[in-house]
Design a protein around this motif. Sequence first.
Motif, PDB file in Angstrom:
ATOM      1  N   CYS A 163       0.828  -1.211   0.000  1.00 55.67           N
ATOM      2  CA  CYS A 163       0.000   0.000   0.000  1.00 55.67           C
ATOM      3  C   CYS A 163       0.858   1.255   0.000  1.00 55.67           C
ATOM      4  O   CYS A 163       0.550   2.232  -0.710  1.00 55.67           O
ATOM      5  N   LEU A 164       1.930   1.260   0.776  1.00 60.32           N
ATOM      6  CA  LEU A 164       2.791   2.442   0.832  1.00 60.32           C
ATOM      7  C   LEU A 164       3.463   2.700  -0.512  1.00 60.32           C
ATOM      8  O   LEU A 164       3.623   3.859  -0.919  1.00 60.32           O
ATOM      9  N   GLU A 165       3.842   1.645  -1.213  1.00 62.77           N
ATOM     10  CA  GLU A 165       4.435   1.826  -2.536  1.00 62.77           C
ATOM     11  C   GLU A 165       3.416   2.422  -3.493  1.00 62.77           C
ATOM     12  O   GLU A 165       3.731   3.330  -4.284  1.00 62.77           O
ATOM     13  N   ALA A 166       2.179   1.920  -3.440  1.00 62.35           N
ATOM     14  CA  ALA A 166       1.132   2.467  -4.305  1.00 62.35           C
ATOM     15  C   ALA A 166       0.833   3.920  -3.954  1.00 62.35           C
ATOM     16  O   ALA A 166       0.627   4.758  -4.850  1.00 62.35           O
ATOM     17  N   LEU A 167       0.807   4.230  -2.667  1.00 62.90           N
ATOM     18  CA  LEU A 167       0.566   5.609  -2.244  1.00 62.90           C
ATOM     19  C   LEU A 167       1.699   6.529  -2.686  1.00 62.90           C
ATOM     20  O   LEU A 167       1.468   7.673  -3.099  1.00 62.90           O
ATOM     21  N   LYS A 168       2.919   6.032  -2.595  1.00 62.20           N
ATOM     22  CA  LYS A 168       4.073   6.819  -3.036  1.00 62.20           C
ATOM     23  C   LYS A 168       3.926   7.207  -4.503  1.00 62.20           C
ATOM     24  O   LYS A 168       4.201   8.358  -4.897  1.00 62.20           O
ATOM     25  N   GLN A 169       3.468   6.278  -5.322  1.00 61.57           N
ATOM     26  CA  GLN A 169       3.265   6.569  -6.743  1.00 61.57           C
ATOM     27  C   GLN A 169       2.175   7.616  -6.937  1.00 61.57           C
ATOM     28  O   GLN A 169       2.281   8.479  -7.824  1.00 61.57           O
ATOM     29  N   GLN A 170       1.131   7.558  -6.102  1.00 59.26           N
ATOM     30  CA  GLN A 170       0.056   8.541  -6.199  1.00 59.26           C
ATOM     31  C   GLN A 170       0.534   9.932  -5.783  1.00 59.26           C
ATOM     32  O   GLN A 170       0.103  10.938  -6.359  1.00 59.26           O
ATOM     33  N   VAL A 171       1.409   9.996  -4.789  1.00 66.79           N
ATOM     34  CA  VAL A 171       1.999  11.277  -4.396  1.00 66.79           C
ATOM     35  C   VAL A 171       2.840  11.833  -5.543  1.00 66.79           C
ATOM     36  O   VAL A 171       2.760  13.024  -5.885  1.00 66.79           O
ATOM     37  N   GLU A 172       3.641  10.973  -6.145  1.00 68.26           N
ATOM     38  CA  GLU A 172       4.507  11.402  -7.247  1.00 68.26           C
ATOM     39  C   GLU A 172       3.703  11.893  -8.447  1.00 68.26           C
ATOM     40  O   GLU A 172       4.126  12.809  -9.163  1.00 68.26           O
ATOM     41  N   LYS A 173       2.531  11.310  -8.659  1.00 70.21           N
ATOM     42  CA  LYS A 173       1.653  11.748  -9.750  1.00 70.21           C
ATOM     43  C   LYS A 173       0.921  13.051  -9.419  1.00 70.21           C
ATOM     44  O   LYS A 173       0.331  13.674 -10.300  1.00 70.21           O
ATOM     45  N   GLY A 174       0.947  13.429  -8.154  1.00 66.49           N
ATOM     46  CA  GLY A 174       0.239  14.633  -7.734  1.00 66.49           C
ATOM     47  C   GLY A 174      -1.219  14.399  -7.409  1.00 66.49           C
ATOM     48  O   GLY A 174      -1.974  15.360  -7.209  1.00 66.49           O
ATOM     49  N   ASN A 175      -1.635  13.141  -7.331  1.00 67.01           N
ATOM     50  CA  ASN A 175      -3.040  12.835  -7.044  1.00 67.01           C
ATOM     51  C   ASN A 175      -3.395  13.029  -5.575  1.00 67.01           C
ATOM     52  O   ASN A 175      -4.544  13.346  -5.254  1.00 67.01           O
ATOM     53  N   ILE A 176      -2.436  12.778  -4.687  1.00 63.39           N
ATOM     54  CA  ILE A 176      -2.659  12.989  -3.255  1.00 63.39           C
ATOM     55  C   ILE A 176      -1.463  13.736  -2.674  1.00 63.39           C
ATOM     56  O   ILE A 176      -0.344  13.661  -3.197  1.00 63.39           O
ATOM     57  N   ARG A 177      -1.714  14.456  -1.581  1.00 61.52           N
ATOM     58  CA  ARG A 177      -0.647  15.216  -0.929  1.00 61.52           C
ATOM     59  C   ARG A 177      -0.191  14.574   0.369  1.00 61.52           C
ATOM     60  O   ARG A 177       0.979  14.695   0.748  1.00 61.52           O
ATOM     61  N   ALA A 178      -1.114  13.922   1.088  1.00 61.11           N
ATOM     62  CA  ALA A 178      -0.775  13.366   2.395  1.00 61.11           C
ATOM     63  C   ALA A 178      -1.607  12.119   2.638  1.00 61.11           C
ATOM     64  O   ALA A 178      -2.643  11.892   2.013  1.00 61.11           O
ATOM     65  N   PHE A 179      -1.150  11.311   3.598  1.00 60.87           N
ATOM     66  CA  PHE A 179      -1.752  10.016   3.898  1.00 60.87           C
ATOM     67  C   PHE A 179      -2.172   9.969   5.360  1.00 60.87           C
ATOM     68  O   PHE A 179      -1.429  10.389   6.253  1.00 60.87           O
ATOM     69  N   GLY A 180      -3.386   9.454   5.598  1.00 61.45           N
ATOM     70  CA  GLY A 180      -3.874   9.320   6.967  1.00 61.45           C
ATOM     71  C   GLY A 180      -4.573   7.996   7.191  1.00 61.45           C
ATOM     72  O   GLY A 180      -4.968   7.303   6.250  1.00 61.45           O
ATOM     73  N   LEU A 181      -4.748   7.666   8.446  1.00 64.12           N
ATOM     74  CA  LEU A 181      -5.412   6.426   8.866  1.00 64.12           C
ATOM     75  C   LEU A 181      -6.755   6.752   9.495  1.00 64.12           C
ATOM     76  O   LEU A 181      -7.053   7.900   9.822  1.00 64.12           O
ATOM     77  N   SER A 182      -7.558   5.726   9.704  1.00 65.16           N
ATOM     78  CA  SER A 182      -8.821   5.887  10.413  1.00 65.16           C
ATOM     79  C   SER A 182      -9.166   4.569  11.087  1.00 65.16           C
ATOM     80  O   SER A 182      -8.895   3.493  10.548  1.00 65.16           O
ATOM     81  N   ASN A 183      -9.731   4.660  12.283  1.00 64.73           N
ATOM     82  CA  ASN A 183     -10.115   3.473  13.059  1.00 64.73           C
ATOM     83  C   ASN A 183      -8.927   2.535  13.264  1.00 64.73           C
ATOM     84  O   ASN A 183      -9.066   1.315  13.219  1.00 64.73           O
TER      85      ASN A 183
END
Length: 348
Positions: A163-183
């Motif tokens: 998941c972190l690798e996929a999120l890293k790619q999304q950050v690099e694409k500019g789709n997301i700026r930050a990551f958070g958790l819930s529950n």
Amino acid sequence: MEMKPLGRTGIMVSDLCLGTMTFGTQTSEPDAHRQMDMALAAGINFIDAAEMYPVNPVAKETVGRTEEILGNWNAANPSRRGEWVLATKHSGEGFMHARNGAPISAETIPEAIEGSLKRLQTDYIDLYQFHWPNRGSYMFRQNWHYDPSGGNRDVVLSEMRGCLEALKQQVEKGNIRAFGLSNESAWGTAQWLRLADETGGPRVASIQNEYSLLCRLFDTDLAELCLFEDVGLMAFSPLAAGFLSGKYQNGSVPDGSRMSLVPQMGGRKSERVFDAVSAYLEIADRHGLDPVQMSLAWCQARPFMMSAIFGATTENQLQHILNGADLKLSGEVQAEIAEAHKAHPMPY
């Protein structure tokens, strides 16, 4: 309105966050858009949604409608998109109305983000959150019979890395700026932080867990972890699903209220709850405070609090909350609240 850091991202958010889970059911689109305008005018720059919203009830035909309502505001106000720090969430394992209940994974993340971006009519999501962990959670009253022994540590950690690798790619694409958790739990949050350091994936900036005068599971291990690691708490249900307003005392169930739609209030309803609420209402009355404003001010003052997420079904409710946005509680009031908590611990 006080501004707080979103983890270590450099993004600043208001210590009150506009919750949107009723947008599209109890709150119509025109009312929702007026609430967004009112909140911005009052200094709130933080808004929270989820791909599964609206709720009360959750229904297949309405999933995604809340994000669409926010998207329509973005489309009508293109120059104002940057005024909001926009947060949304990827639904977890078992939610059958999205991806047939598939768990959060490296494979589902790009699809889920693209869906949210399309509905939100924006090029980026400021804070992208995982709604609940694949392995389950002790939140939502599961703490009374929680058993973590069914999980497999190696599998869980492998999923997190992916998941972190996929999120890293999304950050690099500019789709997301930050990551958070819930529950999430203290162990889970610690692992996400550790693995982000190891993999270079985005560091956890926030955690969205239930927290209020009536639900204080966060107060010990998670509080310490998040304070020392700069992971801000986004408290959901800081008014305990409306109990702390006092509107459900003495058997009252107002028309259109959450209890009128969800009678057991997601497992929150019990005789002990009404006794605890009575104690807090007495404190507010004794000090000439509004109980809603007192409850939110108490949350805002907690040392690990980043932002308290409130929901307002109507504009009048929103205005009532905004009127008390800058309330600070005296030491005497806080001491009385602490004594009430000892007398009425974890009423649900």
